[in-house]
Write a protein that holds these residues in place. Structure first.
Motif: not given
Lengths: 331, 256, 286
Positions: C96-98, C90, A300, C29, C86-87, C92-94, C35, C37, A303-304, C100-102
């Protein structure tokens, strides 16, 4: 886009130049692994399978701009197809792999038709829902799939009738490496083709693509089906090399992992999969054994941090470093 | 009597409860050089969107060579020979200038669906893309990502992309927008070199450009055609002056 | 007949929980277009907070719930201001990744703090047992869910339709640029809406602790359902997701009762069918 303007792009039937021969070297080096590091064939085989899977995902995420968190659904369909066929007497590896690709492609087509009409959150959700749906089906159809225990009794005949799947995994190693090579050549050709360029166009500005007469739904569906077939191939190779299929191959966890592996290396850059997968799997091997919580935490955080500071993954950072060096040379 | 190339009959379009285009009958003949002018908000871009299929009308028909194309979607109409540029520049930002044009060439020539042959092996299409770049004076920036181009050159790229489609009908939505009047002659030069068979509909606020380019001018006010005619007639028309040109004319019409 | 009503009842209770958790996501949204997640994380934290205050400190259920909501809402507000914004521009992929990382970080922290098992929840005495209404024996807990949920939802809809804050949100969802130009501070609005949305999620998580088990895998397991409610109900709307949540709650409960072997297969198939029919959600304006 770096990959297009940086190096000369050969067509599939280009004559061999020095550049081409140089590009073959890593492959030859990989093929020599059993001599250099015997005993690591099973791990290497896993890496090859995952790279193939990640390549299939890159077509969607990195090129077509379709973000999916359900790609494991197609991977699992491929794996279970090959596995179930083998349990029922169809043990030829190449035949079952082709069947797996076809079934995964059909699945991709069926879901794609619904999914690709949507966008944003809805699209993302539908990709997840498709994989969850497949997972549930596999979970409940225990007589066919073995359910939670996984598919038992999977075994395959020798490849091409000659190369038996041995304990040390050498056959599986070369088999998956060759498959990966062919897929790589195919994907690379596709990226540099007019079709590949149009995918990038759709990703960059789909409204403009419509205004130049591009049938975007059809294009996206085609790449979705191709990606599904390749993911299914990866799943089949997994089943064939490990002689086992588990529900994990359809899981949300795998969908997330393969996305992370790709992003780590850098999406939309052909070699991203080749960098991200080994790094991820190495780290996973190291950290997940100790404590799954720490592994999640590390993933995580990485990734962040990566999304914040280094979008484009390892290759993205490499590109920017090379650019910076070039700028300094000019000055 | 010539068969009309592009025609609308009773075309109306609504946004919510507002009638944005009201019962427009419009004809663009083969090879014609027409300008569509009108005050801001008159519905000019909406009209173009209706012609290309980006918007669907509430009632009415769009006909191409006498064939009703009202139900065809945008991509199909484009493939039938309608090309357009966008008022707000719409390019492929991170792709290079050359790639931008090639995408359009590829769609036009039907090679865009090919998965396996490298782009560079399509010599003829690559050459045509380069020739188009040359025509709009963008050859020197072929390898530059489109988003890094200065605004004026982006407008030229817009035109190149539309021309790549080999349109029989070209709809230009404010091609000179944002370009200083001193430099708008570049646009005029390109327009002057367009083949005579192409019918061109030009929307612009630069009256200098409009009056020098157009053989016929249509004036759109609040969604309806107020008047159509030769430039000199339009310039002299009192209603047009009141509604749009005002007493302080932006540009002087060419001598009749 | 009694069975049908019971199924309906259970389904409505489940649907209410889904709605409480998902409505925040639907609003943010539509408002921000981000997005997220990780939305399920806030519901999960609400659940953990409620359970912890009850089990460790002996705080009564309702008070634990309230404290949990406030804490999570504050956390959501802070995270929005410090990280999420901050995002916003950005890809959509970024995003989602952010997010998901959270999720991964939260799952890990929660697992380390509370262990891998589901949290046992001790319902207060007045919520245990059954209540008989019109010859039907209904669990008091689910009854309370429906009642409490209805009250909160009514309050939410009132706030949305009748208060200035609600009006500002509706304006910004409809046309952000326009809203800004009439003086609405969208930046602050986003943070407040985000906090409110996460607070509601926490409420849903805590209240529904017996329906959706509070365990580290919570955000990964259930996010797809929250996304379904939002996608089917329509982004930016608060009435659409209500219909969607109830529909999902009732059909899921019914399917599991009549065809338990199918598990959640019907729900996902159902979602696909609905979205083929109405890609923009069921409340799509024609």
């Amino acid at each position: 886009m770096k990959i297009v303007t940086a190096s000369p792009i050969p067509s599939l039937v280009a004559p061999f130049t020095i550049n081409e021969v140089l590009k073959l070297l890593p492959w030859l080096a990989a093929a020599a692994l059993p001599l250099v590091l015997p005993g690591y064939e099973p791990l290497a085989t896993q890496v090859f399978v995952m790279i193939l899977f990640a390549l299939s995902l890159d077509l969607l995420v990195g090129y077509a701009g379709i973000v999916t968190l359900g790609h494991a659904g197609l991977f699992g369909v491929g794996g279970y197809t090959a596995g179930i066929l083998s349990v029922h007497g169809f043990t030829d590896p190449i035949f079952t792999a082709l069947c797996a690709m076809v079934l995964a492609a059909v699945t991709g087509l069926a879901f794609g038709v619904a999914i690709l009409r949507t966008k944003g959150l809805t699209l993302l959700m539908l990709t997840m829902a498709s994989a969850f749906l497949l997972y549930e089906i596999a979970n409940k159809a225990t007589s066919l799939t073995g359910g939670e225990d996984g598919l038992q009794g999977v075994s395959f005949a020798p490849v091409l009738g000659l190369f038996e799947f041995d304990f040390r995994g050498k056959t599986a190693f070369f088999y998956t490496l060759v498959a990966l090579f062919f897929v790589f050549v195919f994907v690379r050709a596709m990226i540099h083709s007019p079709f590949g360029w149009s995918l990038r166009g759709i990703r960059e500005n789909d409204a403009r693509m419509v205004a130049i007469g591009c049938p975007i739904m059809r294009r996206r569906l085609i790449v979705y089906v191709i990606s599904a077939a390749l993911a299914g191939l990866a799943g089949a190779l997994q089943a064939q090399s490990t002689q086992f299929v588990a529900l994990y191959s359809l899981s949300f966890e795998l969908s997330g992992n393969i996305l992370i592996m790709l992003i780590l290396g850098g999406s939309g850059r052909l070699y991203g999969a080749f960098v991200g997968v080994p790094v991820f799997m190495f780290a996973q091997d190291l950290l997940a054994k100790q404590d799954p919580a720490n592994w999640f935490l590390g993933q995580g955080i990485v990734l962040i941090v990566m999304v914040t500071l280094a979008p484009g993954g390892v290759l993205g950072v490499a590109e920017r470093t090379i650019d910076a060096i070039k700028q300094r040379r000019k000055a | 009597m010539d068969t009309a190339m592009l025609e609308t009959r009773g075309l109306s379009c609504t946004f919510g409860s507002n009638l944005v285009i009201a019962d427009v009958n419009f004809t663009l003949r083969p090879g014609e050089r027409r300008a569509l002018i009108g005050p801001n908000g008159a519905g000019k871009t909406t009209f173009i969107n209706l012609l290309t299929g980006r918007l669907r009308p509430w009632t009415g028909n769009v006909l191409l060579n006498g064939v009703d194309i009202t139900d065809l979607d945008e991509a199909r109409r484009i493939r039938l020979g309608i090309g357009r540029t966008f008022q707000i520049t719409s390019l492929f930002p991170r792709m290079t200038v050359r790639e931008n044009v090639f995408l359009a060439v590829a769609e036009c020539e039907g090679i865009a669906g090919n998965l396996l042959r490298s782009v560079l092996s399509y010599g003829r299409q690559v050459a045509r893309a380069d020739e188009l770049l040359h025509r709009v004076s963008l050859s020197d920036v072929g390898h530059v990502p489109a988003q890094l181009l200065p605004y004026g050159r982006q407008r030229l790229l817009e035109i190149a992309i539309a021309l790549a489609l080999r349109p029989k009908i070209l709809l230009l939505d404010e091609p000179a927008a944002g370009i200083p009047t001193a430099e708008s002659h570049i646009i005029l030069d390109i327009l002057a070199t367009l083949p005579n068979e192409i019918a061109v509909l030009l929307i612009d606020h630069d009256m200098d450009l409009v009056f020098r380019f157009a053989q016929q001018i249509s004036v759109l006010v609040q969604g309806s055609i107020l008047v159509e005619g030769a430039p000199s007639d339009i310039a002299a028309d009192q209603r047009v002056r009141e509604v749009y040109l005002g007493d302080n004319k932006h540009g002087r019409p060419a001598a009749a | 007949m009694a069975t049908l009503i019971t199924i309906l009842f259970f389904g409505v209770a489940y649907g209410m929980i889904l709605y409480l958790i998902s409505v925040g996501l639907a609003v943010t949204m539509g408002l921000i277009g981000f997005v997220n997640l990780a939305h399920g994380v806030f519901a999960m934290l609400g659940g953990y907070a409620t359970v912890s205050f009850m089990n460790r400190f002996g705080v009564p259920f309702l008070l634990s719930l309230a404290i949990g909501c406030i804490l999570v809402a504050a956390l959501g507000f802070l995270l929005e201001r410090m990280l999420y914004r901050r995002f916003y521009g950005r890809s959509e992929l970024d995003q989602v990744l952010f997010s998901f990382g959270l999720i991964l970080v939260s799952v890990a922290i929660v697992r380390i703090a509370w262990g891998p098992l589901a949290q046992p929840i001790q319902l207060p005495n007045y919520l245990k047992g059954q209540v008989t209404i019109l010859d039907l024996a209904l669990p008091a807990y689910r009854l309370a869910l429906v009642g409490f949920g209805a009250a909160v939802i009514a309050g939410l809809w009132f706030a949305f339709d009748r208060t200035l804050f609600g009006a500002r949100i509706r304006a910004a969802v409809d046309n952000r640029a326009m809203a800004e130009s009439i003086g609405i501070n969208t930046s602050r609005l986003f943070s407040l809406a985000f906090g409110l949305g996460t607070g509601l999620a926490a409420l849903g998580g805590g209240l529904g602790a017996d329906v959706l088990a509070i365990a580290p895998a919570y955000p990964l397991q259930y996010i797809v359902y929250f996304l379904i409610v939002v996608a089917v109900g329509g982004l930016g709307s608060i009435k659409g997701p209500f219909v969607a949540a109830l529909a999902i709650g009732i059909s899921d409960t019914a399917c599991r009762y009549f065809v338990p072997e199918a598990g959640s297969i019907f729900i996902f198939a159902f979602v696909f069918i609905v979205l083929i029919w109405r890609p923009n959600g069921i409340m799509e304006r024609r």
